[in-house]
Design a protein around this motif. Structure first.
Motif, mmCIF file in Angstrom:
data_model
loop_
_atom_site.group_PDB
_atom_site.id
_atom_site.type_symbol
_atom_site.label_atom_id
_atom_site.label_comp_id
_atom_site.label_asym_id
_atom_site.label_seq_id
_atom_site.Cartn_x
_atom_site.Cartn_y
_atom_site.Cartn_z
ATOM 1 N N GLY A 272 0.910 -0.850 0.115
ATOM 2 C CA GLY A 272 -0.551 0.350 0.225
ATOM 3 C C GLY A 272 0.959 1.013 -0.385
ATOM 4 N N LEU A 273 2.019 0.975 -0.141
ATOM 5 C CA LEU A 273 2.599 1.787 -0.147
ATOM 6 C C LEU A 273 3.274 2.366 -1.118
ATOM 7 C CD1 LEU A 273 4.055 2.367 3.328
ATOM 8 C CD2 LEU A 273 2.567 3.915 2.976
ATOM 9 N N ILE A 274 4.090 3.630 -2.053
ATOM 10 C CA ILE A 274 5.324 4.003 -3.007
ATOM 11 C C ILE A 274 6.238 3.157 -2.864
ATOM 12 C CG2 ILE A 274 5.510 5.701 -4.949
ATOM 13 C CD1 ILE A 274 3.548 6.463 -4.667
ATOM 14 N N THR A 275 7.050 2.805 -3.354
ATOM 15 C CA THR A 275 8.367 1.908 -3.323
ATOM 16 C C THR A 275 8.964 2.731 -3.804
ATOM 17 O OG1 THR A 275 8.091 -0.431 -4.066
ATOM 18 C CG2 THR A 275 8.000 -0.441 -1.855
ATOM 19 N N GLY A 276 8.769 3.369 -5.372
ATOM 20 C CA GLY A 276 9.310 3.200 -6.146
ATOM 21 C C GLY A 276 8.671 4.715 -7.026
ATOM 22 N N LEU A 277 9.400 5.712 -7.662
ATOM 23 C CA LEU A 277 9.063 6.694 -7.999
ATOM 24 C C LEU A 277 10.095 6.631 -9.435
ATOM 25 C CD1 LEU A 277 8.128 9.407 -5.403
ATOM 26 C CD2 LEU A 277 6.447 8.872 -7.455
ATOM 27 N N TYR A 278 9.647 6.938 -10.615
ATOM 28 C CA TYR A 278 9.933 6.692 -11.719
ATOM 29 C C TYR A 278 9.610 8.175 -13.015
ATOM 30 C CZ TYR A 278 10.559 2.118 -9.877
ATOM 31 O OH TYR A 278 11.130 1.653 -9.278
ATOM 32 N N TYR A 279 10.211 8.849 -12.874
ATOM 33 C CA TYR A 279 10.035 10.410 -14.100
ATOM 34 C C TYR A 279 11.611 10.630 -14.912
ATOM 35 C CZ TYR A 279 8.076 15.444 -14.173
ATOM 36 O OH TYR A 279 7.514 15.856 -14.219
ATOM 37 N N VAL A 280 10.726 10.446 -15.967
ATOM 38 C CA VAL A 280 11.157 10.664 -17.397
ATOM 39 C C VAL A 280 10.603 11.639 -17.839
ATOM 40 C CG1 VAL A 280 10.990 9.493 -19.332
ATOM 41 C CG2 VAL A 280 11.051 8.020 -17.460
ATOM 42 N N ARG A 281 11.972 12.274 -18.059
ATOM 43 C CA ARG A 281 11.188 14.399 -18.812
ATOM 44 C C ARG A 281 12.379 14.177 -20.300
ATOM 45 N NH1 ARG A 281 12.482 19.036 -15.701
ATOM 46 N NH2 ARG A 281 10.624 19.747 -16.898
ATOM 47 N N ASN A 282 13.101 13.173 -20.113
ATOM 48 C CA ASN A 282 14.251 13.228 -21.173
ATOM 49 C C ASN A 282 12.530 13.296 -22.813
ATOM 50 O OD1 ASN A 282 15.373 13.067 -23.754
ATOM 51 N ND2 ASN A 282 16.296 11.453 -22.556
ATOM 52 N N PRO A 283 12.743 14.282 -23.202
ATOM 53 C CA PRO A 283 11.925 14.521 -24.669
ATOM 54 C C PRO A 283 11.725 13.780 -25.916
ATOM 55 C CG PRO A 283 13.271 15.995 -24.451
ATOM 56 C CD PRO A 283 13.649 15.673 -23.535
ATOM 57 N N GLU A 284 13.302 12.911 -25.766
ATOM 58 C CA GLU A 284 13.925 12.094 -26.716
ATOM 59 C C GLU A 284 12.837 10.585 -26.406
ATOM 60 O OE1 GLU A 284 17.605 11.714 -27.337
ATOM 61 O OE2 GLU A 284 17.775 13.733 -28.843
ATOM 62 N N LYS A 285 12.376 9.990 -24.587
ATOM 63 C CA LYS A 285 11.358 9.395 -24.783
ATOM 64 C C LYS A 285 10.409 8.999 -24.693
ATOM 65 C CE LYS A 285 15.626 7.117 -22.540
ATOM 66 N NZ LYS A 285 16.314 6.622 -20.832
ATOM 67 N N LEU A 286 9.673 10.591 -24.815
ATOM 68 C CA LEU A 286 7.821 10.213 -24.583
ATOM 69 C C LEU A 286 7.952 10.757 -26.006
ATOM 70 C CD1 LEU A 286 8.174 13.757 -22.463
ATOM 71 C CD2 LEU A 286 8.198 11.476 -21.872
ATOM 72 N N PRO A 287 8.023 10.081 -26.775
ATOM 73 C CA PRO A 287 7.375 10.176 -28.453
ATOM 74 C C PRO A 287 5.565 9.080 -27.967
ATOM 75 C CG PRO A 287 9.406 9.855 -29.487
ATOM 76 C CD PRO A 287 9.301 9.863 -27.803
ATOM 77 N N HIS A 288 6.281 8.097 -27.138
ATOM 78 C CA HIS A 288 5.411 6.826 -27.220
ATOM 79 C C HIS A 288 3.792 7.022 -26.107
ATOM 80 C CE1 HIS A 288 7.625 4.932 -29.636
ATOM 81 N NE2 HIS A 288 7.094 4.221 -29.665
ATOM 82 N N VAL A 289 4.186 8.404 -25.316
ATOM 83 C CA VAL A 289 2.864 8.809 -24.496
ATOM 84 C C VAL A 289 1.813 9.456 -24.776
ATOM 85 C CG1 VAL A 289 4.856 8.388 -22.998
ATOM 86 C CG2 VAL A 289 3.805 11.605 -23.940
ATOM 87 N N THR A 290 1.865 9.652 -26.166
ATOM 88 C CA THR A 290 0.150 10.247 -26.905
ATOM 89 C C THR A 290 -0.723 9.505 -26.598
ATOM 90 O OG1 THR A 290 1.145 10.617 -28.938
ATOM 91 C CG2 THR A 290 1.166 12.088 -27.110
ATOM 92 N N SER A 291 -0.997 8.181 -27.397
ATOM 93 C CA SER A 291 -1.503 6.729 -27.286
ATOM 94 C C SER A 291 -1.060 5.929 -26.886
ATOM 95 C CB SER A 291 -1.144 7.295 -29.037
ATOM 96 O OG SER A 291 -0.749 6.700 -30.105
ATOM 97 N N ALA A 292 -2.092 4.685 -27.196
ATOM 98 C CA ALA A 292 -1.833 3.691 -26.628
ATOM 99 C C ALA A 292 -0.305 2.389 -27.612
ATOM 100 C CB ALA A 292 -2.891 2.444 -26.307
#
Length: 298
Positions: A272-292
């Motif tokens: 019930g608690l968060i053990t890991g947080l993974y924040y991807v900000r690199n714009p080169e890694k974000l092309p696949h976050v607008t559609s499934a």
């Protein structure tokens, strides 16, 4: 090649494309590299003597694995020189991925990071055996090893992963509930509510790739992580919003700054608690976050 000959070749490849992409992505941790591997697989499949191919699916998986393994060996040095922590490329996924427990675990950010600690051959063998349940003989042909050697590699990789993988899987509903509590705490700036949802040993990893500001090392501990969020949100210029979504089969947040996508924040949850947080900000890694992105084990 005539159109009549090309059509069945294309149909066969497309019938297995989602499977081949999933194999390549799990071996590489990068959707962009996985797409390149699929292009190379298609070229080899198009010119193959298909009359000698007894099992088209196995043949295509073998080509994909070889290409992915070659690419992973080539890019490992680049990753070692990466600016700050390296995180897998996040994929927005449909609910059916979350409903497939085995698939969701295999592409989770937490497990994908564990796979990064394997050698390229160990990773390919583990993925093919443990995730896709492919036989040792087929794996041996894909990685150019003997079946006996593959068995040893598989045993070593499984032992390594089992010692480091998340200790439990949580239901999608539990993950969403924890994520919503985290989201409210972050957006309201409620430090105590944030501490209440973070495990004492929580680890925050942020990936800017040298292109966006991010912590150069993992941040460990609930109080340090909570302070970092409180300080970071306070410095944001413009509107900061978060939108629940599914990333790699698990609840996550799509983060926007001033209405523009800033990154994706995935979580891992235990008890019930968060053990890991993974924040991807690199714009080169974000092309696949607008559609499934469709993923499958079959």
């Amino acid at each position: 090649m005539s159109d009549d000959a090309t059509e069945p070749v294309t149909e066969t490849f497309l019938a297995h494309r989602n499977l081949l992409f999933t194999v390549a992505y799990e071996v590489l941790g990068s959707a962009a590299d996985a797409e390149d591997v699929l292009q190379e697989t298609w070229l080899q499949w198009a010119k193959a003597d298909r009359g000698q191919v007894r099992d088209q699916r196995a043949f295509l998986v073998r080509i994909t694995t070889r290409q992915a393994l070659n690419r992973l060996r080539a890019i490992r040095r680049h990753r070692e020189a990466y600016v700050g922590p390296w995180l897998p490329e996040p994929l927005i996924t449909a609910p059916d991925v979350a409903e497939d427990v085995e698939l969701a675990e295999s592409v989770s950010m937490a497990l994908m990071l564990v796979l990064e600690t394997l050698s390229p051959t160990e990773r390919a063998v583990f993925v093919l055996r443990e995730v896709f349940d492919i036989g040792y003989d087929e794996i041996a042909a894909a990685v150019d090893k003997s079946p006996a050697a593959v068995r040893q590699i598989a045993h070593r990789a499984r032992r390594h992963v089992d010692a480091r993988r998340p200790r439990q899987m949580v239901s999608s509903n539990e993950g969403q509930a924890v994520l919503e509590s985290f989201r409210r705490a972050v957006e309201t700036g409620d430090s105590q509510a944030l501490l209440d949802v973070l495990a004492p040993e929580v680890v925050l990893m942020s990936d800017g790739g040298g292109l966006k500001h991010a912590a150069q090392r993992p941040v460990t501990g609930a109080e340090r992580v909570a302070r970092m969020f409180a300080g970071g949100i306070g410095k944001v210029e413009g509107t900061f919003t978060t939108e629940p979504t599914l990333v790699n089969g698990h609840p996550a947040l799509l983060v926007r700054m001033g209405g523009e996508i800033d990154g994706v924040m995935a979580i891992s949850v235990e008890n019930g608690l968060i053990t890991g947080l993974y924040y991807v900000r690199n714009p080169e890694k974000l092309p696949h976050v607008t559609s499934a992105t469709p993923l499958t084990l079959r």
